[in-house]
Design an enzyme around this catalytic site. Sequence first.
Site, mmCIF file in Angstrom:
data_model
loop_
_atom_site.group_PDB
_atom_site.id
_atom_site.type_symbol
_atom_site.label_atom_id
_atom_site.label_comp_id
_atom_site.label_asym_id
_atom_site.label_seq_id
_atom_site.Cartn_x
_atom_site.Cartn_y
_atom_site.Cartn_z
ATOM 1 N N CYS A 25 81.646 39.032 20.306
ATOM 2 C CA CYS A 25 82.585 39.320 21.396
ATOM 3 C C CYS A 25 83.848 38.511 21.167
ATOM 4 O O CYS A 25 83.808 37.445 20.553
ATOM 5 C CB CYS A 25 81.940 38.944 22.716
ATOM 6 S SG CYS A 25 83.077 38.821 24.099
ATOM 7 N N ASP A 84 80.286 43.806 52.591
ATOM 8 C CA ASP A 84 79.163 44.707 52.835
ATOM 9 C C ASP A 84 78.477 44.262 54.116
ATOM 10 O O ASP A 84 78.484 43.082 54.475
ATOM 11 C CB ASP A 84 78.192 44.697 51.650
ATOM 12 C CG ASP A 84 77.309 45.941 51.638
ATOM 13 O OD1 ASP A 84 77.327 46.700 52.626
ATOM 14 O OD2 ASP A 84 76.603 46.148 50.637
HETATM 15 N N1 GUN Z 1 74.612 47.934 48.087
HETATM 16 C C1 GUN Z 1 73.920 48.668 47.186
HETATM 17 N N2 GUN Z 1 73.543 49.847 47.734
HETATM 18 C C2 GUN Z 1 74.005 49.872 48.992
HETATM 19 C C3 GUN Z 1 73.937 50.836 50.057
HETATM 20 O O1 GUN Z 1 73.367 51.919 49.938
HETATM 21 N N3 GUN Z 1 74.568 50.492 51.237
HETATM 22 C C4 GUN Z 1 75.215 49.298 51.395
HETATM 23 N N4 GUN Z 1 75.819 49.046 52.553
HETATM 24 N N5 GUN Z 1 75.296 48.375 50.407
HETATM 25 C C5 GUN Z 1 74.695 48.666 49.230
HETATM 26 ZN ZN ZN Z 2 82.199 36.898 25.081
#
Ligand code: GUN
Ligand code: ZN
Length: 483
Positions: free
Chosen positions: A275, A90
């Site tokens: 679980c 990201d």
């Molecule tokens: N992580 C959670 N929401 C977003 C978003 O809108 N854009 C980006 N780049 N990362 C995220």
């Molecule tokens: Zn578990």
Amino acid sequence: MSISFEVAHKDIAGRTGRLRVGSKVVRTPALLPVVNPHIPLIAPREMREMGVEALITNAYIFNRSTEFRERAIEEGLHALLDFNGVIMTDSGSFQLSVYGDVEVTNRETLTFQQAIDSDIVIPLDIPTPPGADRETARRDLAITMERIREARTLFPDANLAGPVQGGIYTDLREGAAAAVRDLGFTFCPIGAVVPLMESYRYRDLVRVVLAAKRGLSPATCVHLFGAGHPSMFAFAVAMGCDLFDSAAYALFAREGRYITPQGSLRLDELAELPCACRVCRGYTAEELRCSPERERLLALHNLHVTLAEIARIRQAIQDGTLWELVDDRCRNHPRLLAGYRELLAHAADLERHDRVSKRRFFYRGAESCGRTEVVRFQQTISRIALGERVLISFDGKAMPGFDDVLLFKPPFGPYPPELAETFPVGQSEIPDWDDEMVRCGCAGIRRLTAAHPGTRFAVRCGAAWLPLIREELPGLEVHCEQV
Ligand code: GUN
Ligand code: ZN
């Protein structure tokens, strides 16, 4: 670009598929655990052994880290993290929007993400908060689109994602999605939905996601940014989301929260660990609470149940039982139920994506009347060819003087006997008839009569249904059987 996406099975607007990134394959729906190099709770290699095929990490964190920046550039992320699956990075847009000033440009983050050998690169989009006014959302979106175009121009060969923004404005979302579609993106995250999910605004989530889906090609792989709690995966998959990323497994573990597909519980309040994972079978609740490894063990459990839910969803899609799973999950929180009802309000849109035949249809109450199969059945039934005098028989018995006798099964409606063995009539299980489902079946009768203005219809039913029939089908000829 070497990202491609191939759909295998469909159910509602959900699908199972394969996302190919270079020579690597990710089976979808998939969960990408969020990995923070500074908090090594579960090693990526261990995740791989748990079936994780892709993960997501934050380029922004690496870029600012004295410990990891140079290593990431020299060794590449796969070696550094010891993970041979798909690594998405990201841009840090979201962190920047939450924590403050932008100190990085689009070009810088794109260059850096490629330098550290990311498999899927995300431009510096702007996540518009839900409270923003329309003009702000429009301006943010214009910048995001400009950055996506810039990314394309600067790095035509990169594996770029095309984020869809637009705040809570559905027309902006649809327009943004159409714009990234026209730019040829096969991988699109839907952004800025975290605040909606955090405040349980699932109805808005439905509106935003479906608006984005309307603008995208059905062949696009869709990532729901920041969705990490398994209780809403089935619901999101039903709308056509293919990927999720979860920091929840770790964040919840830190807060002593135990994730289940129905919601999360406080470990402090648990007497039992309900679980099947190895943590929960290897420890008692008390032992887990007191373990020095408590946070890691809880994170392992959380990740296990999250991955198991993904597997359950994939199986449900193959079987055609996703509506039943959505129904199950959405009854665990009233706000999810509200979201589910909003989803059903869009059944006519969803129907266009749904498959023809499924393993079964279980009636589970009034919500089932709104399912895509009912919508489709009632559309289809109005197209059947009929004679001049038609009897719709609730008890299956014929009467003289009719050219055709149709049977009746709620919540679907009237059907010719030839369809008795076909889906959905033949594969549906319904309890004793109730008003809700019979009213829904009557809507099917109304569609049929409206489509055949030259035909005279009559209904044959038991006395118990007479008042309801008179109400739902005023003016229709009724033959009432005293039983
Ligand atoms: N992580 C959670 N929401 C977003 C978003 O809108 N854009 C980006 N780049 N990362 C995220
Ligand atoms: Zn578990």
